[in-house]
Write a protein that holds these residues in place. Sequence first.
Motif, short mmCIF file in Angstrom:
data_model
loop_
_atom_site.label_atom_id
_atom_site.label_comp_id
_atom_site.label_asym_id
_atom_site.label_seq_id
_atom_site.Cartn_x
_atom_site.Cartn_y
_atom_site.Cartn_z
N SER A 12 0.83 -1.21 0.00
CA SER A 12 0.00 0.00 0.00
C SER A 12 0.86 1.26 0.00
O SER A 12 0.59 2.22 -0.74
CB SER A 12 -0.92 -0.02 1.22
N ASN A 13 1.92 1.26 0.82
CA ASN A 13 2.80 2.43 0.88
C ASN A 13 3.56 2.62 -0.43
O ASN A 13 3.80 3.75 -0.87
CB ASN A 13 3.78 2.29 2.04
N SER A 72 1.09 4.05 -2.88
CA SER A 72 0.81 5.44 -2.49
C SER A 72 1.96 6.36 -2.87
O SER A 72 1.75 7.50 -3.29
CB SER A 72 0.57 5.51 -0.98
N ILE A 124 1.66 7.15 -6.51
CA ILE A 124 0.58 8.12 -6.73
C ILE A 124 1.04 9.52 -6.35
O ILE A 124 0.76 10.51 -7.06
CB ILE A 124 -0.67 7.71 -5.92
N LEU A 125 1.76 9.64 -5.24
CA LEU A 125 2.26 10.95 -4.83
C LEU A 125 3.17 11.55 -5.89
O LEU A 125 3.10 12.75 -6.21
CB LEU A 125 3.02 10.82 -3.51
N ASN A 134 3.84 6.61 3.26
CA ASN A 134 3.23 7.24 2.09
C ASN A 134 1.70 7.20 2.14
O ASN A 134 1.03 8.10 1.63
CB ASN A 134 3.72 6.56 0.81
N GLU A 135 1.17 6.14 2.74
CA GLU A 135 -0.28 5.98 2.78
C GLU A 135 -0.94 7.14 3.53
O GLU A 135 -2.07 7.53 3.19
CB GLU A 135 -0.63 4.65 3.44
N ASP A 136 -0.26 7.71 4.54
CA ASP A 136 -0.85 8.81 5.30
C ASP A 136 -1.07 10.05 4.43
O ASP A 136 -1.96 10.86 4.71
CB ASP A 136 0.06 9.18 6.48
N ILE A 190 -2.15 9.94 1.46
CA ILE A 190 -3.27 9.66 0.55
C ILE A 190 -4.59 9.64 1.31
O ILE A 190 -5.60 10.18 0.84
CB ILE A 190 -3.04 8.33 -0.18
N VAL A 191 -4.61 9.04 2.50
CA VAL A 191 -5.88 8.80 3.20
C VAL A 191 -6.18 9.85 4.26
O VAL A 191 -7.26 9.83 4.85
CB VAL A 191 -5.86 7.40 3.85
#
Length: 452
Positions: free
Chosen positions: A277-278, A281, A284-285, A329-331, A333-334
């Motif tokens: 997931s990270n 993400s 995507i960033l 990285n997920e932080d 995005i969400v």
Amino acid sequence: MDQETSLTLPDWASDLPPIIIQGLELVLQIMTTVSEWALSPAAWSQFALLVVAYLLAVLVNRRLAPRLARLLTPVSATDGLLDQTRLFLKMFLPLLLPLLAYAFTSLGEQITRSIFDSGAVIAFGKRVFLFLAARALVRDIITDGFLKLLGRFILLPLAALHAFGLSVYALGWLEGTIVPLGGLSFDLLDAVRFVAIGGLIFWLGRWSNTQSSGLISKQVDMRPATRQLAVKAAEIAIFGIAFLVFMNIMGIPLTSLAVLTGAIGVGLGFGLQKIASNFISGVILLLEGQATVGDFVELDGGEAGTIVKMTARAVILETFDGRWIVVPNEDFIVTRVVNYSDSGSANRYEAAFSVSYDTDINAVPAIIEAAVATHADVLNAPYPPDCELRGFGDSGIDFAVEFWVNGLDDGANKYTSDVLFLIWNALRDSGIEIPYPHRVVEFKGAPPAPSP
């Protein structure tokens, strides 16, 4: 070597282990060779030729090395390809002396073999000069810690064994020593080859990645997020190619990795969900470019700082007090992310102050706005400094001045502090009093009598 001059092992040595017997035989062989060289005129002439070749190499090196150093030193420190190539070649100047000695010895070997029909001593000297070249390479040229480790424990021992003519025996022993590992088995020579070739290939991959990252980072026409994405794509491609080259050199078929690939897939499905997931993400960033290196961001969790690095798993934030915060990285995005530096936008701050009730408050805004506008970093766009009446307090009349700057009011910049100094000086010069709290104390009844 004549049989009459050879030394032999005593009879009791036959009861020793085979490896010790083989070692003793090598020692006796060396002793026999040394004794033959000590009594041979041809050997002494070859020793003399080695000394002459080395002294000649020293003389040529003293004259040639300084000239080559001046030729390979750039006139000015630049990042041009030619200057970098010259500096790279200059690193190998410590190899000049042993290689010159090897070259002069090779020329003398032809003469010696034509006269004495022998060149064992010359061949030994050439191998010694090669060992000296390997030693100079490891000691003076290689700076990478991993390569220096490979040189000390693999290259130098092999060069020393080769100098004494023992490399064949050492390689034979390594190849004959089998290490069982479950259903697989390999010899020590394969293990050494695996470490040496793998280390060299992946060091080349890391070096290539550093060069490509530097080249991409210099492309100022690209958006920062696009540069970061290109750096990551180049890194994945370089190390992927390095892995395939390594597998091909070692003769390991890629089909044998099918089971490992399946295991990795299962691991991703169960234990590595967050890592996957990270990673996604992070991609995507980089594609969206809403946050990139150099931006000051603040997350919902309270983490705030300047982005100094974006990895495949996390974003590294550096706070104003020098601490590094690793944020997955997920932080980004969400959760909600506040970016104070996106597209170089200006930021608005305000400085509050109060004036006395005896002040003509209609004159205060013009005085304060003119004073704040003198600050070099305060902007006139999107809005000039704006002084506003905020309320009537217990001790004075409350004002606040809003101002815009390109930057953050922290770290190296202290915009609010500078503006407060300007406000203080402007009010003092205009004769306007800044109030402080007053308290009135009332006594009911007679006041207390003073103590005698």
